[in-house]
Design a protein around this motif. Structure first.
Motif, PDB file in Angstrom:
ATOM      1  N   TYR A   1      17.024   5.238   4.193  1.00 15.31           N
ATOM      2  CA  TYR A   1      17.688   5.858   3.046  1.00 15.31           C
ATOM      3  C   TYR A   1      19.103   6.286   3.449  1.00 15.31           C
ATOM      4  O   TYR A   1      20.064   6.068   2.701  1.00 15.31           O
ATOM      5  N   GLU A   2      19.241   6.884   4.632  1.00 14.90           N
ATOM      6  CA  GLU A   2      20.570   7.257   5.123  1.00 14.90           C
ATOM      7  C   GLU A   2      21.414   6.008   5.386  1.00 14.90           C
ATOM      8  O   GLU A   2      22.621   5.999   5.139  1.00 14.90           O
ATOM      9  N   MET A   3      20.790   4.956   5.892  1.00 15.94           N
ATOM     10  CA  MET A   3      21.516   3.705   6.113  1.00 15.94           C
ATOM     11  C   MET A   3      21.994   3.123   4.786  1.00 15.94           C
ATOM     12  O   MET A   3      23.083   2.538   4.708  1.00 15.94           O
ATOM     13  N   ASP A   4      21.201   3.273   3.747  1.00 15.16           N
ATOM     14  CA  ASP A   4      21.598   2.816   2.415  1.00 15.16           C
ATOM     15  C   ASP A   4      22.811   3.607   1.911  1.00 15.16           C
ATOM     16  O   ASP A   4      23.709   3.035   1.266  1.00 15.16           O
ATOM     17  N   GLN A   5      22.874   4.906   2.225  1.00 18.10           N
ATOM     18  CA  GLN A   5      24.047   5.699   1.869  1.00 18.10           C
ATOM     19  C   GLN A   5      25.274   5.232   2.643  1.00 18.10           C
ATOM     20  O   GLN A   5      26.394   5.206   2.117  1.00 18.10           O
TER      21      GLN A   5
ATOM     22  N   PHE B   1       0.797  -1.222   0.000  1.00 19.32           N
ATOM     23  CA  PHE B   1       0.000   0.000   0.000  1.00 19.32           C
ATOM     24  C   PHE B   1       0.834   1.280   0.000  1.00 19.32           C
ATOM     25  O   PHE B   1       0.278   2.371  -0.081  1.00 19.32           O
ATOM     26  N   LEU B   2       2.157   1.186   0.078  1.00 18.45           N
ATOM     27  CA  LEU B   2       2.987   2.392   0.169  1.00 18.45           C
ATOM     28  C   LEU B   2       3.430   2.900  -1.201  1.00 18.45           C
ATOM     29  O   LEU B   2       3.655   2.116  -2.130  1.00 18.45           O
ATOM     30  N   GLU B   3       3.555   4.221  -1.303  1.00 14.34           N
ATOM     31  CA  GLU B   3       4.095   4.866  -2.500  1.00 14.34           C
ATOM     32  C   GLU B   3       5.219   5.809  -2.076  1.00 14.34           C
ATOM     33  O   GLU B   3       5.141   6.450  -1.015  1.00 14.34           O
ATOM     34  N   PHE B   4       6.261   5.914  -2.921  1.00 12.37           N
ATOM     35  CA  PHE B   4       7.464   6.667  -2.573  1.00 12.37           C
ATOM     36  C   PHE B   4       7.815   7.644  -3.692  1.00 12.37           C
ATOM     37  O   PHE B   4       7.623   7.349  -4.876  1.00 12.37           O
ATOM     38  N   SER B   5       8.374   8.768  -3.287  1.00 14.47           N
ATOM     39  CA  SER B   5       8.796   9.753  -4.280  1.00 14.47           C
ATOM     40  C   SER B   5      10.053   9.305  -5.010  1.00 14.47           C
ATOM     41  O   SER B   5      10.329   9.755  -6.122  1.00 14.47           O
ATOM     42  N   GLU B   6      10.833   8.399  -4.383  1.00 15.24           N
ATOM     43  CA  GLU B   6      12.000   7.803  -5.037  1.00 15.24           C
ATOM     44  C   GLU B   6      12.371   6.523  -4.308  1.00 15.24           C
ATOM     45  O   GLU B   6      11.857   6.233  -3.222  1.00 15.24           O
ATOM     46  N   ASP B   7      13.259   5.755  -4.886  1.00 11.69           N
ATOM     47  CA  ASP B   7      13.671   4.480  -4.309  1.00 11.69           C
ATOM     48  C   ASP B   7      14.361   4.720  -2.965  1.00 11.69           C
ATOM     49  O   ASP B   7      15.369   5.428  -2.894  1.00 11.69           O
ATOM     50  N   PRO B   8      13.886   4.110  -1.876  1.00 17.52           N
ATOM     51  CA  PRO B   8      14.503   4.335  -0.564  1.00 17.52           C
ATOM     52  C   PRO B   8      15.864   3.652  -0.395  1.00 17.52           C
ATOM     53  O   PRO B   8      16.663   4.079   0.435  1.00 17.52           O
ATOM     54  N   ILE B   9      16.127   2.585  -1.155  1.00 16.70           N
ATOM     55  CA  ILE B   9      17.384   1.840  -0.955  1.00 16.70           C
ATOM     56  C   ILE B   9      18.059   1.576  -2.311  1.00 16.70           C
ATOM     57  O   ILE B   9      18.302   0.423  -2.681  1.00 16.70           O
ATOM     58  N   PRO B  10      18.436   2.594  -3.057  1.00 14.35           N
ATOM     59  CA  PRO B  10      18.992   2.369  -4.405  1.00 14.35           C
ATOM     60  C   PRO B  10      20.307   1.601  -4.388  1.00 14.35           C
ATOM     61  O   PRO B  10      20.550   0.772  -5.287  1.00 14.35           O
ATOM     62  N   ASN B  11      21.160   1.845  -3.414  1.00 15.34           N
ATOM     63  CA  ASN B  11      22.460   1.173  -3.385  1.00 15.34           C
ATOM     64  C   ASN B  11      22.323  -0.298  -3.024  1.00 15.34           C
ATOM     65  O   ASN B  11      22.950  -1.163  -3.651  1.00 15.34           O
ATOM     66  N   PHE B  12      21.524  -0.585  -2.021  1.00 16.57           N
ATOM     67  CA  PHE B  12      21.305  -1.973  -1.624  1.00 16.57           C
ATOM     68  C   PHE B  12      20.656  -2.750  -2.765  1.00 16.57           C
ATOM     69  O   PHE B  12      21.015  -3.905  -3.039  1.00 16.57           O
ATOM     70  N   ARG B  13      19.729  -2.113  -3.460  1.00 20.85           N
ATOM     71  CA  ARG B  13      19.048  -2.779  -4.571  1.00 20.85           C
ATOM     72  C   ARG B  13      20.031  -3.102  -5.702  1.00 20.85           C
ATOM     73  O   ARG B  13      19.985  -4.180  -6.294  1.00 20.85           O
ATOM     74  N   GLN B  14      20.933  -2.167  -5.985  1.00 26.37           N
ATOM     75  CA  GLN B  14      21.923  -2.408  -7.032  1.00 26.37           C
ATOM     76  C   GLN B  14      22.857  -3.548  -6.640  1.00 26.37           C
ATOM     77  O   GLN B  14      23.220  -4.386  -7.469  1.00 26.37           O
ATOM     78  N   LEU B  15      23.222  -3.596  -5.363  1.00 25.13           N
ATOM     79  CA  LEU B  15      24.080  -4.681  -4.883  1.00 25.13           C
ATOM     80  C   LEU B  15      23.378  -6.027  -5.041  1.00 25.13           C
ATOM     81  O   LEU B  15      24.012  -7.036  -5.397  1.00 25.13           O
ATOM     82  N   MET B  16      22.076  -6.071  -4.779  1.00 22.49           N
ATOM     83  CA  MET B  16      21.337  -7.322  -4.914  1.00 22.49           C
ATOM     84  C   MET B  16      21.315  -7.812  -6.358  1.00 22.49           C
ATOM     85  O   MET B  16      21.249  -9.022  -6.615  1.00 22.49           O
ATOM     86  N   LYS B  17      21.379  -6.888  -7.304  1.00 15.33           N
ATOM     87  CA  LYS B  17      21.397  -7.267  -8.715  1.00 15.33           C
ATOM     88  C   LYS B  17      22.762  -7.789  -9.148  1.00 15.33           C
ATOM     89  O   LYS B  17      22.852  -8.574 -10.097  1.00 15.33           O
TER      90      LYS B  17
END
Length: 682
Positions: A447-451, A260-276
């Motif tokens: 998001y800060e933790m992802d940074q 049910f949540l919507e976000f203005s941008e990806d909250p964890i872009p770095n972690f997501r890239q690492l998972m890929k």
């Protein structure tokens, strides 16, 4: 109508004593639940929706009061028992007003730590009121001990004792029936939710009495030998092995999995890239919304929490007095230096004791960090600060290092009002504005933790040392999520990534927390440690879980046949902080005012004079402290103590010692104490 006499009222009460007992227990239990839930309405909802559970808990309290029929001071004993139950309810309500986890068996046993509750959870004014209330209650109990009426009738012990025994047996049978019918549960994945679902008395009793790992059927040396016969021999490759860095991220998971949540941008872009790009998948953890230490326990030891008691914390129980095999002492055995880091207080979850019991060489807690002032709006230290302490740990030895780090920034409870004027990420879709605020705060924190994750990898890459980095979330945040709210339909899954710079093959694999270290060691061709080798060789065996329970029992509670009945692990002399706190000199700058010069000071550093801590020690920088109103005489011995940030304010360790000689002149170092004493000795 003639008013009934006192004797007539007493006679009626005695005639219907059991029924009145039940009514009083019903009303008292309702009040306990109202205090715990901070709402009479919520207690009423619980009574309406979970009537059988409510009546069971009333039955439990009723049984505990039956002892009053064995004495003549029945009124006094009733008051005493009622006061005990009500005190437990008040303590639970007070704790739940300030933390997620309710009052459990381990809390009841750790009375020393419980003494700090007033400082931690109450303002000075409320603490005074609480103490006053306790004193009034004690005075009332003492008064009633002498003035309460005594039962004057005949004591029918031949009926009372068998009756009480029958009531206890009936309660035992009712308990078994309720568990079999799933009215009650013996597994608490989320201790807070369990208390809400099954009631405070039952859950408290379970966490007190149902602890440890049950003894398996047929437990024997032959059984253990048979299990281990299927496990490969210990071995590890010759040559250099990589550093292993593990980061447990507080309440971290992918919030885009919430439907049910919507976000203005990806909250964890770095972690997501690492998972890929690297090995990754879902990380199955033993708890929801709380239980950080249990995910940590599974990760470090290879043991599963499912075989311990409901709501149990090994960190608060068995590991306080017993050593245990873990990734730390296993890797120490093949030449690794082992370090633990946590940007929260050292005493939290008894880590300063437990890390010694499981084989770490050093532990850097918040008290040994000079970045304690860099906190988020809720007062938790930002994870970005961990990078320099991880690097210091890696620099502290010439051999390979294991660095296990527990973060804290994502910790709740999450506020229902906006905390940022201009948040990086906007969140919507929750059921209310208050819920959106909670999610928005949480998302901006992770998001800060992802940074932090990105910056940490940059640091590790710059070092150009072979390294394997494990990143994972310890549990979902406390947001009242249900399985249907999540795209993966599982409240016990976060995510993990294994980053490396040594060319490991990428694998997409879901894994349990207790299996992850075995997986990493296997990929490095390291086959050491009893449970790590077991997980490497036996996961497909049809008796895998049964054998895991058997090994856990043998290693922690049994005769340790797996170690030939001799525990090979000793508690380490745990060094607190990898850099020694050092006192170099002291300089008088005014009447009873001094500058203290040294190395590696933090906000937790306090001057000590003849063993007495100077509380008004001010932190200037890592090399300077300032004290005023310090009464130092020539010949006094002084040092700098690292004081715990917890409410108990214990001294964790101290620097080298100096003897103060003459005001205005540098102190002379005491010859008998020439090195820093920064170990777990106080």
């Amino acid at each position: 109508m003639k008013k009934p006499s006192r004797e007539q009222v007493i006679a009626v009460c005695n005639r219907f004593a059991l029924l009145l007992h039940a009514v009083a227990c019903f009303a008292g239990y309702f009040l306990i639940e109202a205090i715990s839930r901070h709402s009479l309405r919520e207690a009423a909802v619980f009574l309406d929706e979970r009537t059988k559970v409510f009546l069971f808990n009333t039955f439990l309290i009723w049984v505990t009061t039956l002892v009053v029929f064995l004495v003549r001071r029945r009124v006094f004993l009733r008051i005493l028992i009622a006061s005990f139950w009500m005190m437990l309810g008040v303590i639970n309500g007070m704790l739940l007003a300030n933390r997620v986890t309710p009052f459990t068996g381990p809390d009841l046993k750790l009375l020393k730590e419980g003494l700090g509750i007033f400082n931690k959870y109450l303002s000075p004014a409320l603490a005074v009121l609480a103490i006053a209330a306790v004193l009034i209650l004690i005075a009332f109990i003492v008064f009633m001990m002498f003035r309460a009426p005594k039962y004057q009738g005949k004591m029918h012990y031949k009926w009372y004792i068998p009756g009480i025994i029958c009531a206890i047996l009936a309660f035992a049978g009712t308990t078994r029936f309720c568990i079999e019918q799933r009215i009650l549960s013996t597994y608490f994945g989320n201790i807070a939710s369990a208390y809400e679902d099954y009631g405070y008395p039952y859950c408290l009793a379970v966490t007190i009495f149902d602890t440890g790992v049950d003894k398996p059927n047929g437990y024997s040396e032959e059984l253990i030998d048979g299990i281990m016969a299927e496990v490969n021999e210990a071995s590890y490759p010759e040559g250099d092995l990589p550093n292993i860095v593990a980061i447990q991220l507080e309440s971290f998971f992918d919030p885009t999995k919430v439907r049910f949540l919507e976000f203005s941008e990806d909250p964890i872009p770095n972690f997501r890239q690492l998972m890929k790009e690297y090995s990754s998948g879902y990380y199955t953890v033993p708890s929801v919304g709380a239980g950080t230490a249990n995910t940590e326990f599974e990760t470090l030891t290879g043991m599963s929490m499912r075989y311990f008691g409901p709501g149990e914390y090994p960190y608060k129980g068995i590991l306080l007095n017993n050593t245990c095999e873990s990734i730390a002492n296993v890797l120490s055995g093949i030449g690794y230096s082992t370090h633990a880091i946590h940007n929260n207080e050292a005493n939290f979850y008894s880590r300063r004791i437990v890390y010694s019991q499981i084989g770490f060489n050093s532990f850097t807690s918040a008290e040994y960090m000079d970045t304690q002032d860099d906190i988020n709006p809720l007062g938790w230290m930002r994870d970005e600060n961990l990078i320099k302490y991880i690097e210091s740990a890696l620099d502290s030895s010439d051999n390979q290092d294991l660095v296990f780090t527990v973060s804290v920034q994502g910790h709740g409870a999450y506020p229902e009002e906006p905390m940022y004027e201009d948040p990086q990420i906007l969140v919507s879709g929750a059921e209310s504005d208050e819920a959106n605020c909670k999610w928005e705060y949480y998302v901006n924190e992770i998001y800060e933790m992802d940074q932090f994750v990105y910056d940490l990898i940059q640091m590790l890459e710059a070092r150009e040392e072979p390294t394997v980095l494990l990143l994972y979330g310890d549990h979902l945040p406390t947001m009242g999520l249900t399985e249907l709210d999540l795209m993966n339909y599982n409240l016990f899954q976060t995510e993990y990534v294994i980053w490396d710079n040594i060319g490991l093959e990428r694998k997409v694999k879901n894994i349990c927390a207790y299996q992850i270290m075995a997986e990493i060691l296997d990929r490095l061709d390291i086959h050491e440690g009893t449970l790590f080798r077991f997980h490497q060789d036996m996961p497909e065996d049809e008796e895998y879980q049964l054998n895991l329970q058997t090994l856990q029992y043998d290693m922690l509670y049994g005769k340790q046949y797996v170690y030939e009945q001799t525990n090979p692990f000793s508690a380490t002399l745990l060094r607190l902080g990898v850099k020694a706190v050092r006192l170099n000199r002291i300089e008088m700058v005014g009447q009873n005012m001094y500058y203290i010069y040294g190395e590696n000071f933090t906000q937790s550093s306090k001057l000590r004079i003849e063993g007495e801590v100077v509380e008004n020690t001010e932190f200037i920088d890592s090399g300077t402290l300032f004290v005023k109103e310090a009464d130092i005489s020539s010949g006094d011995w002084i040092d700098v103590a690292q004081q715990s940030n917890s409410s108990t304010a214990k001294v964790l360790s101290h620097s080298n010692t100096l003897i103060y000689r003459v005001p205005g002149v540098e102190a002379m170092m005491q010859n008998a104490v020439s090195t820093a004493e920064q170990f777990l000795s106080e």
